[in-house]
Design a protein around this motif. Structure first.
Motif, PDB file in Angstrom:
ATOM      1  N   VAL A 198       4.803   4.968  -9.820  1.00  0.00           N
ATOM      2  CA  VAL A 198       4.256   3.689 -10.060  1.00  0.00           C
ATOM      3  C   VAL A 198       5.096   2.782  -9.071  1.00  0.00           C
ATOM      4  N   THR A 199       4.191   1.615  -8.305  1.00  0.00           N
ATOM      5  CA  THR A 199       5.024   1.006  -7.509  1.00  0.00           C
ATOM      6  C   THR A 199       5.409  -0.444  -8.021  1.00  0.00           C
ATOM      7  N   GLY A 200       6.203  -1.227  -7.291  1.00  0.00           N
ATOM      8  CA  GLY A 200       6.489  -2.606  -7.891  1.00  0.00           C
ATOM      9  C   GLY A 200       5.382  -3.487  -8.004  1.00  0.00           C
ATOM     10  N   TYR A 201       4.275  -3.103  -7.379  1.00  0.00           N
ATOM     11  CA  TYR A 201       3.093  -3.973  -7.616  1.00  0.00           C
ATOM     12  C   TYR A 201       2.183  -3.471  -8.492  1.00  0.00           C
ATOM     13  N   SER A 202       2.631  -2.386  -9.422  1.00  0.00           N
ATOM     14  CA  SER A 202       1.646  -2.058 -10.463  1.00  0.00           C
ATOM     15  C   SER A 202       0.758  -1.076 -10.141  1.00  0.00           C
ATOM     16  N   GLU A 203       0.709  -0.409  -8.837  1.00  0.00           N
ATOM     17  CA  GLU A 203      -0.163   0.437  -8.443  1.00  0.00           C
ATOM     18  C   GLU A 203       0.163   1.794  -8.878  1.00  0.00           C
ATOM     19  N   GLU A 204      -0.596   2.399  -9.648  1.00  0.00           N
ATOM     20  CA  GLU A 204      -0.130   3.730 -10.437  1.00  0.00           C
ATOM     21  C   GLU A 204      -1.067   5.009  -9.850  1.00  0.00           C
ATOM     22  N   SER A 205      -0.238   6.108  -9.850  1.00  0.00           N
ATOM     23  CA  SER A 205      -1.084   7.293  -9.085  1.00  0.00           C
ATOM     24  C   SER A 205      -0.386   8.642  -9.581  1.00  0.00           C
ATOM     25  N   THR A 206      -1.267   9.511  -9.768  1.00  0.00           N
ATOM     26  CA  THR A 206      -0.470  10.693  -9.910  1.00  0.00           C
ATOM     27  C   THR A 206      -0.089  11.470  -8.538  1.00  0.00           C
ATOM     28  N   PHE A 207       0.779  12.323  -8.833  1.00  0.00           N
ATOM     29  CA  PHE A 207       1.610  12.647  -7.729  1.00  0.00           C
ATOM     30  C   PHE A 207       2.043  14.151  -7.784  1.00  0.00           C
ATOM     31  N   GLN A 208       1.452  15.229  -7.131  1.00  0.00           N
ATOM     32  CA  GLN A 208       1.489  16.663  -7.358  1.00  0.00           C
ATOM     33  C   GLN A 208       2.078  17.415  -6.050  1.00  0.00           C
ATOM     34  N   GLU A 209       2.704  18.761  -6.484  1.00  0.00           N
ATOM     35  CA  GLU A 209       2.995  19.504  -5.266  1.00  0.00           C
ATOM     36  C   GLU A 209       2.124  19.668  -4.234  1.00  0.00           C
ATOM     37  N   GLY A 210       3.218  19.554  -3.105  1.00  0.00           N
ATOM     38  CA  GLY A 210       2.357  19.599  -1.582  1.00  0.00           C
ATOM     39  C   GLY A 210       2.114  18.038  -0.888  1.00  0.00           C
ATOM     40  N   GLU A 211       2.136  17.101  -2.123  1.00  0.00           N
ATOM     41  CA  GLU A 211       1.597  15.674  -1.576  1.00  0.00           C
ATOM     42  C   GLU A 211       2.940  15.084  -0.897  1.00  0.00           C
ATOM     43  N   VAL A 212       2.317  14.069   0.061  1.00  0.00           N
ATOM     44  CA  VAL A 212       3.379  13.778   0.715  1.00  0.00           C
ATOM     45  C   VAL A 212       2.835  12.085   0.613  1.00  0.00           C
ATOM     46  N   LEU A 213       3.958  11.317   0.487  1.00  0.00           N
ATOM     47  CA  LEU A 213       3.684   9.793   0.326  1.00  0.00           C
ATOM     48  C   LEU A 213       4.321   8.923   1.327  1.00  0.00           C
ATOM     49  N   PHE A 214       3.696   8.059   1.768  1.00  0.00           N
ATOM     50  CA  PHE A 214       4.480   7.162   2.725  1.00  0.00           C
ATOM     51  C   PHE A 214       4.517   5.629   1.749  1.00  0.00           C
ATOM     52  N   VAL A 215       5.921   5.079   1.736  1.00  0.00           N
ATOM     53  CA  VAL A 215       6.318   4.175   1.040  1.00  0.00           C
ATOM     54  C   VAL A 215       6.636   3.123   2.073  1.00  0.00           C
ATOM     55  N   PRO A 216       6.040   2.017   2.207  1.00  0.00           N
ATOM     56  CA  PRO A 216       6.666   0.838   3.125  1.00  0.00           C
ATOM     57  C   PRO A 216       7.925   0.153   2.601  1.00  0.00           C
ATOM     58  N   ALA A 217       8.432  -0.772   3.499  1.00  0.00           N
ATOM     59  CA  ALA A 217       9.470  -1.357   3.166  1.00  0.00           C
ATOM     60  C   ALA A 217       9.385  -2.262   2.145  1.00  0.00           C
ATOM     61  N   TYR A 218      10.474  -2.696   1.331  1.00  0.00           N
ATOM     62  CA  TYR A 218      10.524  -3.694   0.173  1.00  0.00           C
ATOM     63  C   TYR A 218       9.571  -2.978  -0.921  1.00  0.00           C
ATOM     64  N   MET A 219       9.437  -1.815  -1.215  1.00  0.00           N
ATOM     65  CA  MET A 219       8.525  -1.497  -2.234  1.00  0.00           C
ATOM     66  C   MET A 219       9.332  -0.474  -3.018  1.00  0.00           C
ATOM     67  N   GLU A 220       9.377  -1.257  -4.500  1.00  0.00           N
ATOM     68  CA  GLU A 220      10.197  -0.423  -5.532  1.00  0.00           C
ATOM     69  C   GLU A 220       9.005   0.755  -6.077  1.00  0.00           C
ATOM     70  N   ARG A 249       0.921  -1.257  -0.006  1.00  0.00           N
ATOM     71  CA  ARG A 249       0.056  -0.105  -0.110  1.00  0.00           C
ATOM     72  C   ARG A 249       0.969   1.316  -0.066  1.00  0.00           C
ATOM     73  N   LEU A 250       0.541   1.989  -0.800  1.00  0.00           N
ATOM     74  CA  LEU A 250       1.178   3.273  -1.097  1.00  0.00           C
ATOM     75  C   LEU A 250       0.201   4.262  -0.265  1.00  0.00           C
ATOM     76  N   LEU A 251       0.776   5.239   0.682  1.00  0.00           N
ATOM     77  CA  LEU A 251      -0.130   5.818   1.282  1.00  0.00           C
ATOM     78  C   LEU A 251       0.136   7.340   1.388  1.00  0.00           C
ATOM     79  N   ARG A 252      -1.054   8.164   1.084  1.00  0.00           N
ATOM     80  CA  ARG A 252      -0.964   9.703   1.224  1.00  0.00           C
ATOM     81  C   ARG A 252      -1.274  10.103   2.500  1.00  0.00           C
ATOM     82  N   LEU A 253      -0.416  11.303   2.725  1.00  0.00           N
ATOM     83  CA  LEU A 253      -0.313  11.759   4.238  1.00  0.00           C
ATOM     84  C   LEU A 253      -0.957  13.039   4.392  1.00  0.00           C
ATOM     85  N   LYS A 254      -1.669  13.473   5.389  1.00  0.00           N
ATOM     86  CA  LYS A 254      -1.828  14.887   5.444  1.00  0.00           C
ATOM     87  C   LYS A 254      -1.216  15.140   7.017  1.00  0.00           C
ATOM     88  N   CYS A 255      -0.425  16.463   6.697  1.00  0.00           N
ATOM     89  CA  CYS A 255       0.959  16.533   7.605  1.00  0.00           C
ATOM     90  C   CYS A 255       0.553  18.004   8.449  1.00  0.00           C
TER      91      CYS A 255
END
Length: 450
Positions: A403-425, A25-31
């Motif tokens: 795009v993650t190594g698990y073929s999850e694809e998402s747009t990513f724009q300024e101001g966004e923060v993503l959490f990437v878990p271990a072992y994810m390309e 899971r690729l997570l979006r964060l509110k900070c």
């Protein structure tokens, strides 16, 4: 009994929400944003800009100082998990789901086993953006042993028991005071700043000025420590008088000569913090100017103060600060003097190591963190390989696709923060404008024996 059933129900809801397939899971964060009086006002602050974009807010308060944008699990400013473009919060009942909550259910799966064993359910690093208009305090961060003692004695002031090594990576021109000047430079200070000599025992000043080359390192260090301690411990009336004399003298001399960069700096500090002993302390510290893309790192017990500019900052997960000058907050002068390492010499400036044509890695000598700086031109792509620890991605400007190594694809724009878990390309591709991005992760040196 009903209360226990309710707890079990909430726990089952939490597990269903997070799901079994956590590491994909690729997570979006509110900070979180921190408003301190040394920050930059309103929309002129990069911190305000990041916070508004990240939170979906419309405008900054023009009268508010926006100082720090926090990303991580520290309890003083936690990040929260959000799903979808509409930023609907993931929640357990009515409570938003924090990143720490998400991690705690299965730390090994999210952080990687070695990271979880070492640091439990917390991210070991705290990731920030800083906007500095006015100098921060003369300060140092305690080592682990002192941090535990301070937290136990004064938990309302020292809010955790962790140490706080840190690194500042300049976004703009960035100024700081860091570490003690050399003995040669201190001899110059003692011969050219009479206001400091007046506050110091004559014997110490004379010994340092005339005999420092003949004395051994330990003797020189002891004299340096004594002189700095006398300045920082001087009573307020004496400090006020010394600074008044200093300001008057420099104001007259600048009509006849070009003041040195340090002299110009202390006049700036005096305008911000009149009669503060930190103005005199500045003469003892290295004056550092970073260009964008240069980084400065600070270990435990090193004196420093950020002066101006904007930066990416990364540190161990802590908010422990021992202050002694240039501040209206609580000072603990004796604690600071006793904890300093009194190491002399100009600090190392990191330029980053090239990973590819778009990315540079900044890896200070601490296990908890490293930072990658990535600038992608239009339509260019870059890959971040799978690592055995978590990562945080912050997009400062531009827009792209991730795009993650698990073929999850998402747009990513300024101001966004993503959490990437271990072992994810992950791989990132810039869209129609240049993309400026930062990644924080556990220092690669921590995984060398895997």
């Amino acid at each position: 009994m009903a209360e226990e059933d309710d707890k079990r129900l909430k726990k089952r809801k939490k597990k269903r929400l997070i799901g079994a397939d956590r590491r994909r899971r690729l997570l979006r964060l509110k900070c979180c944003v921190q408003n301190y009086d040394w920050g930059v006002l309103g929309c002129n602050s990069q911190v305000a800009r990041m916070f508004l974009l990240n939170s979906g807010s419309y405008s900054a308060d023009p009268d508010e100082c926006y100082a720090e944008f926090w990303i991580g699990t520290h309890k003083s400013g936690p990040s929260f998990v959000f799903f979808g473009r509409d930023y609907n919060a993931a929640a357990i009942g009515s409570k938003p789901l924090s990143l720490k909550d998400w991690i705690t259910v299965d730390p090994g799966a999210v952080l990687g086993d070695k990271v979880a064993r070492k640091w439990g359910g917390d991210l070991p690093f705290l990731f920030k953006v800083l906007s500095v208009e006015k100098a921060l305090s003369i300060q140092a961060h305690p080592d682990k042993e002192l941090a535990r003692a301070l937290h136990e004695a004064q938990p309302s002031i020292y809010k955790d028991d962790n140490h706080k090594p840190e690194m500042a990576l300049a976004l703009t021109g960035f100024e700081a005071l860091c570490g003690f000047i050399s003995s040669k430079e201190l001899k110059g200070v003692l011969s050219s700043v009479p206001e400091i000599v007046e506050l110091v025992q004559g014997a110490d000043a004379e010994k340092f000025s005339h005999d420092s080359e003949q004395n051994g390192k330990e003797k020189v260090k002891s004299l340096f420590e004594s002189i700095f301690g006398q300045i920082m411990s001087s009573n307020k009336a004496m400090v006020r008088e010394a600074i008044c004399k200093l300001k008057r003298r420099l104001s007259l001399e600048k009509k006849k000569r070009q003041l040195s960069t340090k002299e110009q700096l202390v006049l700036r500090l005096e305008a911000q913090y009149p009669a503060d002993v930190g103005i005199l302390a500045a003469f003892f510290l290295n004056y550092v100017k970073l260009k964008p893309g240069e980084a400065l790192y600070l270990g435990p017990n090193e004196p420093h103060a950020y002066i101006s500019g904007e930066c990416i900052e990364c540190m161990a997960t802590s908010d422990n600060v021992v202050r002694a000058g240039l501040t209206s907050k609580k000072r603990d002068v004796q604690a600071l003097l006793s904890m300093l390492n009194y190491k002399q010499g100009f600090p190392e400036i990191l330029q980053g190591v090239s990973l590819n044509e778009y990315t540079r890695k900044y890896a200070p000598p601490f296990d908890e963190f490293e930072v990658d700086r990535c600038i992608l031109p239009v339509a260019a792509s870059v890959s971040f390989p799978s690592v055995p620890g978590p990562s945080l991605f912050l997009l400062m400007s531009g827009k792209g696709t991730i795009v993650t190594g698990y073929s999850e694809e998402s747009t990513f724009q300024e101001g966004e923060v993503l959490f990437v878990p271990a072992y994810m390309e992950v791989s990132v591709t810039a869209a129609a404008t240049e993309l400026h991005m930062y990644r924080a992760g556990v220092n690669n040196r921590f995984f060398r024996d895997l």
